[in-house]
Design a protein around this motif. Structure first.
Motif, PDB file in Angstrom:
ATOM      1  N   ASP A   1     -38.030  28.309 -12.051  1.00  0.00           N
ATOM      2  CA  ASP A   1     -39.056  29.286 -11.672  1.00  0.00           C
ATOM      3  C   ASP A   1     -38.451  30.450 -10.889  1.00  0.00           C
ATOM      4  O   ASP A   1     -38.854  31.602 -11.057  1.00  0.00           O
ATOM      5  CB  ASP A   1     -40.153  28.620 -10.831  1.00  0.00           C
ATOM      6  N   LEU A   2     -37.498  30.151 -10.020  1.00  0.00           N
ATOM      7  CA  LEU A   2     -36.848  31.211  -9.251  1.00  0.00           C
ATOM      8  C   LEU A   2     -36.047  32.127 -10.165  1.00  0.00           C
ATOM      9  O   LEU A   2     -36.050  33.349  -9.999  1.00  0.00           O
ATOM     10  CB  LEU A   2     -35.941  30.619  -8.165  1.00  0.00           C
ATOM     11  N   LEU A   3     -35.369  31.569 -11.141  1.00  0.00           N
ATOM     12  CA  LEU A   3     -34.604  32.371 -12.092  1.00  0.00           C
ATOM     13  C   LEU A   3     -35.543  33.287 -12.891  1.00  0.00           C
ATOM     14  O   LEU A   3     -35.220  34.457 -13.134  1.00  0.00           O
ATOM     15  CB  LEU A   3     -33.805  31.462 -13.025  1.00  0.00           C
ATOM     16  N   VAL A   4     -36.702  32.792 -13.260  1.00  0.00           N
ATOM     17  CA  VAL A   4     -37.691  33.613 -13.970  1.00  0.00           C
ATOM     18  C   VAL A   4     -38.200  34.716 -13.045  1.00  0.00           C
ATOM     19  O   VAL A   4     -38.301  35.883 -13.440  1.00  0.00           O
ATOM     20  CB  VAL A   4     -38.861  32.746 -14.497  1.00  0.00           C
ATOM     21  N   GLU A   5     -38.486  34.375 -11.796  1.00  0.00           N
ATOM     22  CA  GLU A   5     -38.955  35.375 -10.829  1.00  0.00           C
ATOM     23  C   GLU A   5     -37.926  36.495 -10.653  1.00  0.00           C
ATOM     24  O   GLU A   5     -38.264  37.684 -10.665  1.00  0.00           O
ATOM     25  CB  GLU A   5     -39.233  34.706  -9.478  1.00  0.00           C
ATOM     26  N   LEU A   6     -36.672  36.119 -10.517  1.00  0.00           N
ATOM     27  CA  LEU A   6     -35.607  37.113 -10.372  1.00  0.00           C
ATOM     28  C   LEU A   6     -35.484  37.976 -11.620  1.00  0.00           C
ATOM     29  O   LEU A   6     -35.260  39.191 -11.527  1.00  0.00           O
ATOM     30  CB  LEU A   6     -34.268  36.418 -10.105  1.00  0.00           C
TER      31      LEU A   6
ATOM     32  N   GLY B   1     -28.692  35.777  -1.997  1.00  0.00           N
ATOM     33  CA  GLY B   1     -29.324  36.502  -0.894  1.00  0.00           C
ATOM     34  C   GLY B   1     -30.786  36.805  -1.132  1.00  0.00           C
ATOM     35  O   GLY B   1     -31.422  37.484  -0.331  1.00  0.00           O
ATOM     36  N   TYR B   2     -31.338  36.312  -2.224  1.00  0.00           N
ATOM     37  CA  TYR B   2     -32.710  36.654  -2.585  1.00  0.00           C
ATOM     38  C   TYR B   2     -33.713  35.850  -1.769  1.00  0.00           C
ATOM     39  O   TYR B   2     -33.585  34.641  -1.625  1.00  0.00           O
ATOM     40  CB  TYR B   2     -32.937  36.395  -4.079  1.00  0.00           C
ATOM     41  N   GLN B   3     -34.696  36.539  -1.227  1.00  0.00           N
ATOM     42  CA  GLN B   3     -35.786  35.883  -0.514  1.00  0.00           C
ATOM     43  C   GLN B   3     -36.979  35.803  -1.463  1.00  0.00           C
ATOM     44  O   GLN B   3     -37.541  36.830  -1.833  1.00  0.00           O
ATOM     45  CB  GLN B   3     -36.182  36.692   0.734  1.00  0.00           C
ATOM     46  N   PRO B   4     -37.346  34.601  -1.881  1.00  0.00           N
ATOM     47  CA  PRO B   4     -38.490  34.484  -2.787  1.00  0.00           C
ATOM     48  C   PRO B   4     -39.746  35.090  -2.161  1.00  0.00           C
ATOM     49  O   PRO B   4     -39.902  35.105  -0.938  1.00  0.00           O
ATOM     50  CB  PRO B   4     -38.661  32.970  -2.975  1.00  0.00           C
TER      51      PRO B   4
END
Length: 197
Positions: A110-115, A75-78
């Motif tokens: 990159d998304l996993l790092v951002e989260l 459900g995450y919106q980057p």
């Protein structure tokens, strides 16, 4: 020969082996992240008195935590922020955990790092609130200290410099001044949290 085997067994008993040591080796990895996340990691590391590498490793080295972060990615919106390349130093184990969990869940690394970095937001938010409270306390402490200095001056006029009460009051005012300076320093160090967000 028996002495060597005994030493090797002792090493194994405490969990020391070449692979474990290599896993702690530092490597560089580049990620495309929103500027907000780059800033968040920097501010949080400074706030916590940690090096960015140490904080980054703590965020991504635990594979089970990364699995939970990845599971919550649905459900995450980057962030809509423009992304920029940022190179971080991290342990080989942390990089391997990131790669494995990202592949397993079909997520961009990159998304996993951002989260993972975004998990610092509640920590920073709590610290921003604490910083506001520190500033209020500092204002009151400065007023208290001014009052103490005024009292010391009045007491000197009434009692003279040689009176024992003056020495006690002067010591108290001096101690208050040190407290004011220390709290000012804490508030100054916390200013980075005010600029974030």
């Amino acid at each position: 020969m028996e002495h060597t085997n005994n030493r090797e067994q002792q090493g194994e008993g405490i969990g020391l082996n070449a692979d474990a040591l290599r896993g702690r080796q530092s490597v560089r990895a580049t990620f495309r992240l929103p500027a907000e996340m780059v800033s968040l990691l920097s501010v949080a590391a400074s706030l916590l008195g940690l090096k960015q590498k140490s904080l980054f490793d703590q965020l991504v080295e635990d594979r089970q935590v990364l699995e939970q972060v990845a599971a919550g990615a649905e459900g995450y919106q980057p962030s809509a922020d423009r992304r920029r390349q940022k190179t971080y130093v991290l342990s080989r184990n942390s990089l391997a955990a990131l790669d494995l969990v990202a592949r397993t869940h079909g997520l961009p690394r990159d998304l996993l790092v951002e989260l993972s970095i975004s998990r610092l937001l509640p920590v920073l938010s709590a610290e921003q609130e604490r910083q506001q409270h520190r500033k209020l306390v500092l204002t009151e402490l400065e007023a208290y200290h001014r009052h103490g200095r005024d009292l010391l001056e009045r007491a000197r006029e009434l009692l003279g410099d040689g009176d024992p009460a003056i020495r006690q009051l002067a010591a108290l005012v001096s101690q208050g001044e040190r407290a004011v300076l220390e709290l000012r320093d804490q508030v100054e160090r916390g200013r980075a949290t005010e600029d974030y967000g």
